[in-house]
Design a protein around this motif. Sequence first.
Motif, PDB file in Angstrom:
ATOM      1  N   ASN A 103       0.847  -1.185   0.000  1.00  0.00           N
ATOM      2  CA  ASN A 103       0.000   0.000   0.000  1.00  0.00           C
ATOM      3  C   ASN A 103       0.888   1.243   0.000  1.00  0.00           C
ATOM      4  O   ASN A 103       1.392   1.651   1.045  1.00  0.00           O
ATOM      5  CB  ASN A 103      -0.928  -0.020   1.213  1.00  0.00           C
ATOM      6  CG  ASN A 103      -1.879   1.150   1.245  1.00  0.00           C
ATOM      7  OD1 ASN A 103      -1.729   2.128   0.507  1.00  0.00           O
ATOM      8  ND2 ASN A 103      -2.868   1.051   2.109  1.00  0.00           N
ATOM      9  N   THR A 104       1.063   1.835  -1.159  1.00  0.00           N
ATOM     10  CA  THR A 104       1.955   2.997  -1.269  1.00  0.00           C
ATOM     11  C   THR A 104       1.432   4.197  -0.485  1.00  0.00           C
ATOM     12  O   THR A 104       2.210   5.063  -0.095  1.00  0.00           O
ATOM     13  CB  THR A 104       2.195   3.386  -2.738  1.00  0.00           C
ATOM     14  OG1 THR A 104       0.941   3.651  -3.368  1.00  0.00           O
ATOM     15  CG2 THR A 104       2.945   2.296  -3.483  1.00  0.00           C
ATOM     16  N   ASP A 105       0.117   4.245  -0.221  1.00  0.00           N
ATOM     17  CA  ASP A 105      -0.444   5.353   0.554  1.00  0.00           C
ATOM     18  C   ASP A 105       0.044   5.350   1.998  1.00  0.00           C
ATOM     19  O   ASP A 105       0.038   6.388   2.654  1.00  0.00           O
ATOM     20  CB  ASP A 105      -1.976   5.301   0.532  1.00  0.00           C
ATOM     21  CG  ASP A 105      -2.550   5.642  -0.840  1.00  0.00           C
ATOM     22  OD1 ASP A 105      -1.844   6.282  -1.645  1.00  0.00           O
ATOM     23  OD2 ASP A 105      -3.704   5.251  -1.102  1.00  0.00           O
ATOM     24  N   THR A 106       0.462   4.193   2.489  1.00  0.00           N
ATOM     25  CA  THR A 106       1.020   4.129   3.845  1.00  0.00           C
ATOM     26  C   THR A 106       2.538   4.002   3.830  1.00  0.00           C
ATOM     27  O   THR A 106       3.209   4.500   4.733  1.00  0.00           O
ATOM     28  CB  THR A 106       0.414   2.962   4.648  1.00  0.00           C
ATOM     29  OG1 THR A 106       0.610   1.746   3.936  1.00  0.00           O
ATOM     30  CG2 THR A 106      -1.059   3.175   4.912  1.00  0.00           C
TER      31      THR A 106
ATOM     32  N   PRO B  31       4.509   7.728   3.017  1.00  0.00           N
ATOM     33  CA  PRO B  31       4.664   8.632   4.165  1.00  0.00           C
ATOM     34  C   PRO B  31       5.644   8.123   5.220  1.00  0.00           C
ATOM     35  O   PRO B  31       6.395   8.906   5.805  1.00  0.00           O
ATOM     36  CB  PRO B  31       3.246   8.738   4.738  1.00  0.00           C
ATOM     37  CG  PRO B  31       2.352   8.418   3.596  1.00  0.00           C
ATOM     38  CD  PRO B  31       3.103   7.398   2.778  1.00  0.00           C
TER      39      PRO B  31
ATOM     40  N   GLY C 278       6.143   8.522  -5.564  1.00  0.00           N
ATOM     41  CA  GLY C 278       5.975   9.600  -4.589  1.00  0.00           C
ATOM     42  C   GLY C 278       7.036  10.673  -4.744  1.00  0.00           C
ATOM     43  O   GLY C 278       7.894  10.605  -5.624  1.00  0.00           O
TER      44      GLY C 278
END
Length: 136
Positions: free
Chosen positions: A2-5, A8, A66
């Motif tokens: 999961n690149t969304d987690t 960051p 990102g």
Amino acid sequence: MNTDTVIPLMNKAIEVEYQAFIQYFYQSLQLKGFNTMAFSQFLAAEADVELGHAKLLAEMVVNLGGEPSDHIEPVNVGKDPKQMIHNNIKREEQAIEVYRKLLPMVEENEYMHDTIYNILLSEVKDLDEFRALLPQ
């Protein structure tokens, strides 16, 4: 993955690596005198290692689509070698916590997993070395 987690958290790791680079490098510059020469050289070398970690992490963030963080966590140089060591122990503990969270998140990507694992080992080694420098 999961690149969304992951991104960051990788950016948080970049920030603590930038912090370490500046903190250790500035510490190496502040130490004066024959009896601190070895510690100064040790810190300068550690600063370079930490900057290398930030570069690796930044490349991974870009590869995940990102943007690498340009934020730096607050730098705590310290006024004397003992205070510097205590500040560095706290910094290493913070980095280790970030890498322990990140490691299982990148398990499916062998390169990222191995890279994060090796950085984690480096941070654990640094923590042990800083702790060993404190009087018993």
